[in-house]
Design a protein around this motif. Structure first.
Motif, PDB file in Angstrom:
ATOM      1  N   ASN A 239      90.884  15.071-121.979  1.00  0.00           N
ATOM      2  CA  ASN A 239      92.356  16.146-121.098  1.00  0.00           C
ATOM      3  C   ASN A 239      93.726  15.816-121.347  1.00  0.00           C
ATOM      4  OD1 ASN A 239      93.555  18.503-120.074  1.00  0.00           O
ATOM      5  ND2 ASN A 239      92.216  18.393-118.352  1.00  0.00           N
ATOM      6  N   THR A 240      94.315  16.113-122.347  1.00  0.00           N
ATOM      7  CA  THR A 240      96.064  15.822-122.455  1.00  0.00           C
ATOM      8  C   THR A 240      96.748  17.138-122.387  1.00  0.00           C
ATOM      9  OG1 THR A 240      95.507  16.332-125.073  1.00  0.00           O
ATOM     10  CG2 THR A 240      95.857  14.042-124.246  1.00  0.00           C
ATOM     11  N   ALA A 241      96.150  18.231-121.489  1.00  0.00           N
ATOM     12  CA  ALA A 241      96.396  19.526-121.566  1.00  0.00           C
ATOM     13  C   ALA A 241      96.936  19.729-120.120  1.00  0.00           C
ATOM     14  CB  ALA A 241      95.219  20.868-122.038  1.00  0.00           C
ATOM     15  N   ARG A 242      95.922  20.264-119.271  1.00  0.00           N
ATOM     16  CA  ARG A 242      97.115  20.107-117.962  1.00  0.00           C
ATOM     17  C   ARG A 242      95.465  20.202-116.813  1.00  0.00           C
ATOM     18  NH1 ARG A 242     100.995  19.969-119.776  1.00  0.00           N
ATOM     19  NH2 ARG A 242     102.642  21.837-119.881  1.00  0.00           N
ATOM     20  N   GLY A 243      95.872  19.850-115.865  1.00  0.00           N
ATOM     21  CA  GLY A 243      94.977  18.910-114.862  1.00  0.00           C
ATOM     22  C   GLY A 243      93.698  20.359-114.655  1.00  0.00           C
ATOM     23  N   THR A 244      94.388  21.669-114.460  1.00  0.00           N
ATOM     24  CA  THR A 244      93.543  22.621-113.794  1.00  0.00           C
ATOM     25  C   THR A 244      92.773  23.545-114.481  1.00  0.00           C
ATOM     26  OG1 THR A 244      95.475  23.839-115.232  1.00  0.00           O
ATOM     27  CG2 THR A 244      95.531  23.368-111.996  1.00  0.00           C
ATOM     28  N   VAL A 245      92.165  22.547-115.807  1.00  0.00           N
ATOM     29  CA  VAL A 245      91.453  23.216-117.142  1.00  0.00           C
ATOM     30  C   VAL A 245      90.213  22.731-116.709  1.00  0.00           C
ATOM     31  CG1 VAL A 245      90.863  23.097-119.717  1.00  0.00           C
ATOM     32  CG2 VAL A 245      93.561  23.578-119.188  1.00  0.00           C
ATOM     33  N   ILE A 246      89.906  21.327-115.810  1.00  0.00           N
ATOM     34  CA  ILE A 246      88.703  20.818-115.609  1.00  0.00           C
ATOM     35  C   ILE A 246      88.642  21.068-114.304  1.00  0.00           C
ATOM     36  CG2 ILE A 246      87.448  18.984-115.469  1.00  0.00           C
ATOM     37  CD1 ILE A 246      88.760  18.096-117.931  1.00  0.00           C
ATOM     38  N   HIS A 247      87.731  21.012-114.083  1.00  0.00           N
ATOM     39  CA  HIS A 247      86.935  21.030-112.225  1.00  0.00           C
ATOM     40  C   HIS A 247      86.884  20.079-111.448  1.00  0.00           C
ATOM     41  CE1 HIS A 247      84.986  21.416-108.367  1.00  0.00           C
ATOM     42  NE2 HIS A 247      85.785  22.376-108.319  1.00  0.00           N
ATOM     43  N   GLU A 248      87.788  18.831-111.495  1.00  0.00           N
ATOM     44  CA  GLU A 248      87.741  17.595-110.978  1.00  0.00           C
ATOM     45  C   GLU A 248      86.535  17.305-110.246  1.00  0.00           C
ATOM     46  OE1 GLU A 248      90.903  15.273-109.588  1.00  0.00           O
ATOM     47  OE2 GLU A 248      92.933  15.446-111.512  1.00  0.00           O
ATOM     48  N   ALA A 249      85.615  17.640-109.159  1.00  0.00           N
ATOM     49  CA  ALA A 249      84.923  17.269-108.809  1.00  0.00           C
ATOM     50  C   ALA A 249      83.529  17.135-109.454  1.00  0.00           C
ATOM     51  CB  ALA A 249      84.950  18.060-107.671  1.00  0.00           C
ATOM     52  N   SER A 250      83.476  18.322-110.387  1.00  0.00           N
ATOM     53  CA  SER A 250      82.500  18.762-111.029  1.00  0.00           C
ATOM     54  C   SER A 250      82.193  17.620-112.158  1.00  0.00           C
ATOM     55  CB  SER A 250      82.265  20.212-112.241  1.00  0.00           C
ATOM     56  OG  SER A 250      82.598  21.002-110.818  1.00  0.00           O
ATOM     57  N   LEU A 251      83.765  17.550-112.735  1.00  0.00           N
ATOM     58  CA  LEU A 251      83.834  16.074-114.095  1.00  0.00           C
ATOM     59  C   LEU A 251      83.210  14.825-113.090  1.00  0.00           C
ATOM     60  CD1 LEU A 251      84.649  15.156-116.189  1.00  0.00           C
ATOM     61  CD2 LEU A 251      86.692  14.556-115.501  1.00  0.00           C
ATOM     62  N   ILE A 252      83.732  14.511-111.975  1.00  0.00           N
ATOM     63  CA  ILE A 252      83.534  13.474-111.117  1.00  0.00           C
ATOM     64  C   ILE A 252      82.510  12.962-110.885  1.00  0.00           C
ATOM     65  CG2 ILE A 252      83.814  12.034-109.131  1.00  0.00           C
ATOM     66  CD1 ILE A 252      86.929  13.637-109.031  1.00  0.00           C
ATOM     67  N   LYS A 253      81.540  13.969-110.228  1.00  0.00           N
ATOM     68  CA  LYS A 253      80.094  14.014-110.608  1.00  0.00           C
ATOM     69  C   LYS A 253      79.009  14.240-112.042  1.00  0.00           C
ATOM     70  CE  LYS A 253      76.436  17.504-108.745  1.00  0.00           C
ATOM     71  NZ  LYS A 253      76.195  18.397-108.360  1.00  0.00           N
ATOM     72  N   ALA A 254      79.689  14.620-112.969  1.00  0.00           N
ATOM     73  CA  ALA A 254      79.566  14.539-114.162  1.00  0.00           C
ATOM     74  C   ALA A 254      79.045  12.808-114.343  1.00  0.00           C
ATOM     75  CB  ALA A 254      79.657  15.700-115.190  1.00  0.00           C
ATOM     76  N   LEU A 255      80.250  12.865-114.332  1.00  0.00           N
ATOM     77  CA  LEU A 255      80.777  11.128-114.755  1.00  0.00           C
ATOM     78  C   LEU A 255      79.710   9.935-113.867  1.00  0.00           C
ATOM     79  CD1 LEU A 255      84.075  11.135-115.679  1.00  0.00           C
ATOM     80  CD2 LEU A 255      83.076  11.032-116.965  1.00  0.00           C
ATOM     81  N   GLN A 256      79.748   9.814-112.714  1.00  0.00           N
ATOM     82  CA  GLN A 256      79.177   9.220-111.725  1.00  0.00           C
ATOM     83  C   GLN A 256      77.206   9.372-111.796  1.00  0.00           C
ATOM     84  OE1 GLN A 256      80.102  10.997-108.144  1.00  0.00           O
ATOM     85  NE2 GLN A 256      82.041   9.208-107.372  1.00  0.00           N
ATOM     86  N   GLU A 257      77.010  11.034-112.431  1.00  0.00           N
ATOM     87  CA  GLU A 257      75.284  10.555-112.707  1.00  0.00           C
ATOM     88  C   GLU A 257      74.781  10.255-113.765  1.00  0.00           C
ATOM     89  OE1 GLU A 257      74.945  14.908-111.214  1.00  0.00           O
ATOM     90  OE2 GLU A 257      74.845  14.219-108.682  1.00  0.00           O
ATOM     91  N   GLY A 258      75.949  10.117-114.809  1.00  0.00           N
ATOM     92  CA  GLY A 258      75.508  10.492-115.808  1.00  0.00           C
ATOM     93  C   GLY A 258      75.463  11.319-116.921  1.00  0.00           C
ATOM     94  N   LYS A 259      75.661  12.683-116.546  1.00  0.00           N
ATOM     95  CA  LYS A 259      75.742  13.655-117.490  1.00  0.00           C
ATOM     96  C   LYS A 259      76.744  13.778-118.671  1.00  0.00           C
ATOM     97  CE  LYS A 259      72.718  15.258-114.511  1.00  0.00           C
ATOM     98  NZ  LYS A 259      73.233  16.664-113.044  1.00  0.00           N
ATOM     99  N   ILE A 260      77.378  13.338-118.770  1.00  0.00           N
ATOM    100  CA  ILE A 260      78.221  12.361-119.799  1.00  0.00           C
ATOM    101  C   ILE A 260      78.570  11.389-120.035  1.00  0.00           C
ATOM    102  CG2 ILE A 260      78.976  15.005-120.118  1.00  0.00           C
ATOM    103  CD1 ILE A 260      81.614  14.026-119.058  1.00  0.00           C
ATOM    104  N   ALA A 261      79.131  10.712-120.759  1.00  0.00           N
ATOM    105  CA  ALA A 261      79.502   9.506-120.880  1.00  0.00           C
ATOM    106  C   ALA A 261      80.606   8.687-120.341  1.00  0.00           C
ATOM    107  CB  ALA A 261      78.959   9.086-122.773  1.00  0.00           C
ATOM    108  N   GLY A 262      81.695   9.314-120.657  1.00  0.00           N
ATOM    109  CA  GLY A 262      82.931   9.475-119.920  1.00  0.00           C
ATOM    110  C   GLY A 262      83.748  10.000-120.389  1.00  0.00           C
TER     111      GLY A 262
END
Length: 333
Positions: A239-262
């Motif tokens: 994400n080099t666009a705008r922070g609001t495009v990503i729901h940060e809590a969902s991204l953090i959860k996906a990263l912590q649970e290994g749903k995506i690599a990074g």
């Protein structure tokens, strides 16, 4: 002589342009309170990242043009400015190369685990009297995959998204999929990009997803728990666009649970992020301080472009890059 409120310092070349034709004033403190104390008799306003609200604009009866130093303009209440017949100018072509270069750097660093390898080497984790560096690297999970021929999903295929696409194809023969409701398939094909009409169709195919869309209500939380769940567990989000495009809590959860690599994140919601934001402390996340355009060339381009736009507006000359062109003929005089 016109008076221009310069909220934050810009490249000296841009400031010199402004000073050649106007009196420059700056707020102290650099926030809404400081701005409202001195904006009342200002004819122009130049701003980088400070929010310009309706309340600020209502305190500026003489304001005739607003200049946004940057590609986006979501920090300005454009609806209020338009209602008050105040033109808003911006600098959409100023940092295209700089941001595209960082996006490519993120792809390389994420895909080839360069940051993890650097950290492991500097910390001494890979130094052993028994095993070679190569063996230790594998033991530490640093083995990775070639980038050649991977699939890149681009959300927002405008200036930056299209240049990133062309660079990725030229460098690594990427297959590039593009999601952008405002760009037709033939235009995308000219960039070497295959148009995809639905995110749900694109995301499961991607090894990397890079965001280059504007902020605002239409794109808010476009990347969320549902869309992240569609991605490969080996995929990366940039994400080099705008922070609001990503729901940060969902991204953090996906990263912590290994749903995506990074992920690689240059922008946040809110910005600046809190010091305890988990994204700042994850091994599989690259974080940078909203600095993709922090190059000499981009800073010069943005500063001189916004200065020319504001000065043109004050002189009654239609600026090249208007956010609200529909009010130019009835602009505040």
């Amino acid at each position: 002589m016109n008076k221009i409120l310069l909220v934050e310092h810009i490249h000296s070349a841009g400031e010199a342009l402004l000073e050649s034709e106007a009196q420059i004033v700056q707020p102290n403190p650099q926030n809404a309170i400081g701005i409202m104390e001195i904006i009342g008799d200002c004819d122009g306003l130049v701003v980088r990242n400070t929010k310009i609200t309706r309340q600020v604009l209502e305190a500026a009866p003489r304001l005739r043009v607003i200049g946004r130093h940057g590609v986006g303009y979501d920090t300005i209440d454009v609806a209020a400015a338009t209602e008050m017949n105040i033109p808003v100018v911006y600098t959409p072509a100023a940092n295209t190369e700089s941001v595209a270069e960082i996006a490519m750097g993120f792809i390389i660093c994420l895909g080839r685990k360069l940051v993890q390898a650097h950290t492991a080497m500097r910390s001494g984790q890979l130094i052993s009297d028994t095993f070679t560096l190569s063996v230790m690297s594998q033991k530490r999970g640093l083995a990775n995959a070639d980038l050649q021929g991977k699939t890149l999903g681009v959300i927002g295929v405008g200036r930056i998204g299209s240049l990133t696409s062309r660079k990725a194809i030229a460098a690594f023969n990427f297959r590039v999929l593009g999601y952008d409701p405002y760009v037709d398939g033939s235009t995308l094909a000219g960039y070497g990009v295959q148009k995809v009409d639905k995110l749900e169709e694109m995301l499961p195919q991607c090894d990397f997803v890079t965001l280059h869309c504007p902020g605002g209500a239409e794109t808010r939380h476009m990347i969320n728990e549902r869309t992240l769940s569609l991605m490969k567990p080996t995929a990366f989000v940039l994400n080099t666009a705008r922070g609001t495009v990503i729901h940060e809590a969902s991204l953090i959860k996906a990263l912590q649970e290994g749903k995506i690599a990074g992920a690689a994140i240059d922008v946040y919601d809110p910005e600046p992020p809190r010091a305890d934001n988990p994204l700042l402390h994850m091994e599989n996340v690259i974080v940078t301080p909203h600095y993709c355009a922090m190059t000499e060339e981009s800073l010069y381009n943005m500063a001189t472009m916004v200065a020319r736009g504001v000065l043109d507006g004050l002189k009654g000359k239609r600026p090249e890059y208007l956010v609200n062109p529909e009010i130019w003929e009835k602009r505040r005089l």
